[in-house]
Design an enzyme around this catalytic site. Sequence first.
Site, PDB file in Angstrom:
ATOM      1  N   LYS A  35      32.491  -2.446 -14.291  1.00 56.24           N
ATOM      2  CA  LYS A  35      31.957  -1.116 -13.987  1.00 56.24           C
ATOM      3  C   LYS A  35      31.845  -0.941 -12.479  1.00 56.24           C
ATOM      4  O   LYS A  35      31.240  -1.747 -11.794  1.00 56.24           O
ATOM      5  CB  LYS A  35      30.572  -0.929 -14.614  1.00 56.24           C
ATOM      6  CG  LYS A  35      29.963   0.451 -14.321  1.00 56.24           C
ATOM      7  CD  LYS A  35      28.709   0.680 -15.135  1.00 56.24           C
ATOM      8  CE  LYS A  35      27.449   0.257 -14.442  1.00 56.24           C
ATOM      9  NZ  LYS A  35      26.929   1.181 -13.422  1.00 56.24           N
ATOM     10  N   ASP A  62      31.786   4.741 -13.209  1.00 57.03           N
ATOM     11  CA  ASP A  62      30.543   5.410 -13.606  1.00 57.03           C
ATOM     12  C   ASP A  62      30.076   6.349 -12.505  1.00 57.03           C
ATOM     13  O   ASP A  62      29.254   5.977 -11.670  1.00 57.03           O
ATOM     14  CB  ASP A  62      29.497   4.310 -13.894  1.00 57.03           C
ATOM     15  CG  ASP A  62      28.185   4.862 -14.391  1.00 57.03           C
ATOM     16  OD1 ASP A  62      28.164   6.000 -14.903  1.00 57.03           O
ATOM     17  OD2 ASP A  62      27.164   4.147 -14.284  1.00 57.03           O
ATOM     18  N   LYS A  64      28.995   9.657 -13.154  1.00 57.06           N
ATOM     19  CA  LYS A  64      27.979  10.601 -13.680  1.00 57.06           C
ATOM     20  C   LYS A  64      28.176  12.029 -13.153  1.00 57.06           C
ATOM     21  O   LYS A  64      27.273  12.631 -12.576  1.00 57.06           O
ATOM     22  CB  LYS A  64      26.573  10.111 -13.330  1.00 57.06           C
ATOM     23  CG  LYS A  64      26.232   8.742 -13.927  1.00 57.06           C
ATOM     24  CD  LYS A  64      24.805   8.356 -13.639  1.00 57.06           C
ATOM     25  CE  LYS A  64      24.364   7.102 -14.362  1.00 57.06           C
ATOM     26  NZ  LYS A  64      25.047   5.869 -13.953  1.00 57.06           N
ATOM     27  N   ASP A  67      28.598  19.237 -12.782  1.00 57.88           N
ATOM     28  CA  ASP A  67      28.875  20.411 -11.935  1.00 57.88           C
ATOM     29  C   ASP A  67      29.389  21.518 -12.853  1.00 57.88           C
ATOM     30  O   ASP A  67      29.359  21.372 -14.075  1.00 57.88           O
ATOM     31  CB  ASP A  67      29.903  20.040 -10.841  1.00 57.88           C
ATOM     32  CG  ASP A  67      29.720  20.876  -9.569  1.00 57.88           C
ATOM     33  OD1 ASP A  67      29.590  22.113  -9.684  1.00 57.88           O
ATOM     34  OD2 ASP A  67      29.713  20.300  -8.478  1.00 57.88           O
ATOM     35  N   THR A 124      17.296   6.744 -17.703  1.00 58.56           N
ATOM     36  CA  THR A 124      16.163   5.888 -18.110  1.00 58.56           C
ATOM     37  C   THR A 124      15.024   5.954 -17.088  1.00 58.56           C
ATOM     38  O   THR A 124      13.923   5.521 -17.364  1.00 58.56           O
ATOM     39  CB  THR A 124      16.599   4.424 -18.310  1.00 58.56           C
ATOM     40  OG1 THR A 124      17.510   4.091 -17.276  1.00 58.56           O
ATOM     41  CG2 THR A 124      17.264   4.220 -19.641  1.00 58.56           C
ATOM     42  N   ARG A 216      23.279  -8.008 -13.053  1.00 57.24           N
ATOM     43  CA  ARG A 216      22.692  -9.184 -12.399  1.00 57.24           C
ATOM     44  C   ARG A 216      22.669 -10.463 -13.228  1.00 57.24           C
ATOM     45  O   ARG A 216      22.746 -11.553 -12.657  1.00 57.24           O
ATOM     46  CB  ARG A 216      21.283  -8.827 -11.898  1.00 57.24           C
ATOM     47  CG  ARG A 216      21.332  -7.916 -10.686  1.00 57.24           C
ATOM     48  CD  ARG A 216      20.038  -7.210 -10.464  1.00 57.24           C
ATOM     49  NE  ARG A 216      19.788  -6.197 -11.495  1.00 57.24           N
ATOM     50  CZ  ARG A 216      18.731  -5.401 -11.516  1.00 57.24           C
ATOM     51  NH1 ARG A 216      17.820  -5.491 -10.577  1.00 57.24           N
ATOM     52  NH2 ARG A 216      18.593  -4.503 -12.464  1.00 57.24           N
TER      53      ARG A 216
END
Length: 238
Positions: A35, A62, A64, A67, A124, A216
């Site tokens: 990603k 990614d 996002k 518009d 989130t 991570r």
Amino acid sequence: MDKISRPIIALDFPKRSIAMEFLNKFPKEEKLFVKVGMELFYSEGQRLVEEIKEAGHDIFLDLKCHDIPNTVYSAMRVLGRLGVDLTTVHAAGGKEMMQAAKEGLLDGSGGKNLAKIIAITQLTSTSPEMVKNEQLISASLEESVRNYAKLAQSAGLDGIVCSAHEASDILAATSPEFLRVTPGIRLAGGDVGDQKRVMTPDQAAKNHASGIVVGRAITKAKDPIAAYNLVKQLWEEN
Ligand code: C5P
């Protein structure tokens, strides 16, 4: 159920050299699904995406997007040309915008329809209070997430990003092939970091996630290859 067979590794690095140094740790024949997010893309642009694709890896870009439909159509056409495998838009942009995104991606790929596109519902980082007081939505956060998931499905999108805790709920509200791609994955005993609600790869699989995004737990591991192999095994076996 459509399952994205490999864990998606979040390449949350600030620049190309660090991302490539990380990828070069893996054996050449190991084809990964990675990603690339806003930071890395905004700093390194299309060339890095091309380089990763040339190495044989799949890319979840990614960005996002959110518009007006026409602008999102044009942006997605560029990503379709670039040959990304998975990308994101915000469901809050509306059904017409999501349809335009899908169309742009398809047109950009010359009608090959290889790339999947999934929606962000509520971030989130959005709390129930924010839904009520900032967005002035009277439905609960969970209802809003379900509503956006169904809207994304009705727009022809391929799935959503959600927490592994929400995956079974989204499955019940949509259908098995509608992808539930879940970040917030940790190995048992691992550092939770800033993620509040985490799951292990096997728990996520059992809770009906169709793909996992792992940053991570792999990139910051002492032995990233061993961590990746363990995540992959736990994900595949369940
Ligand atoms: O390091 P970690 O595994 O927490 O990284 C998870 C990745 O998924 C990051 O790239 C993060 O931006 C992304 N993400 C997330 N939670 C969301 C959506 C995306 O952690 N709700």
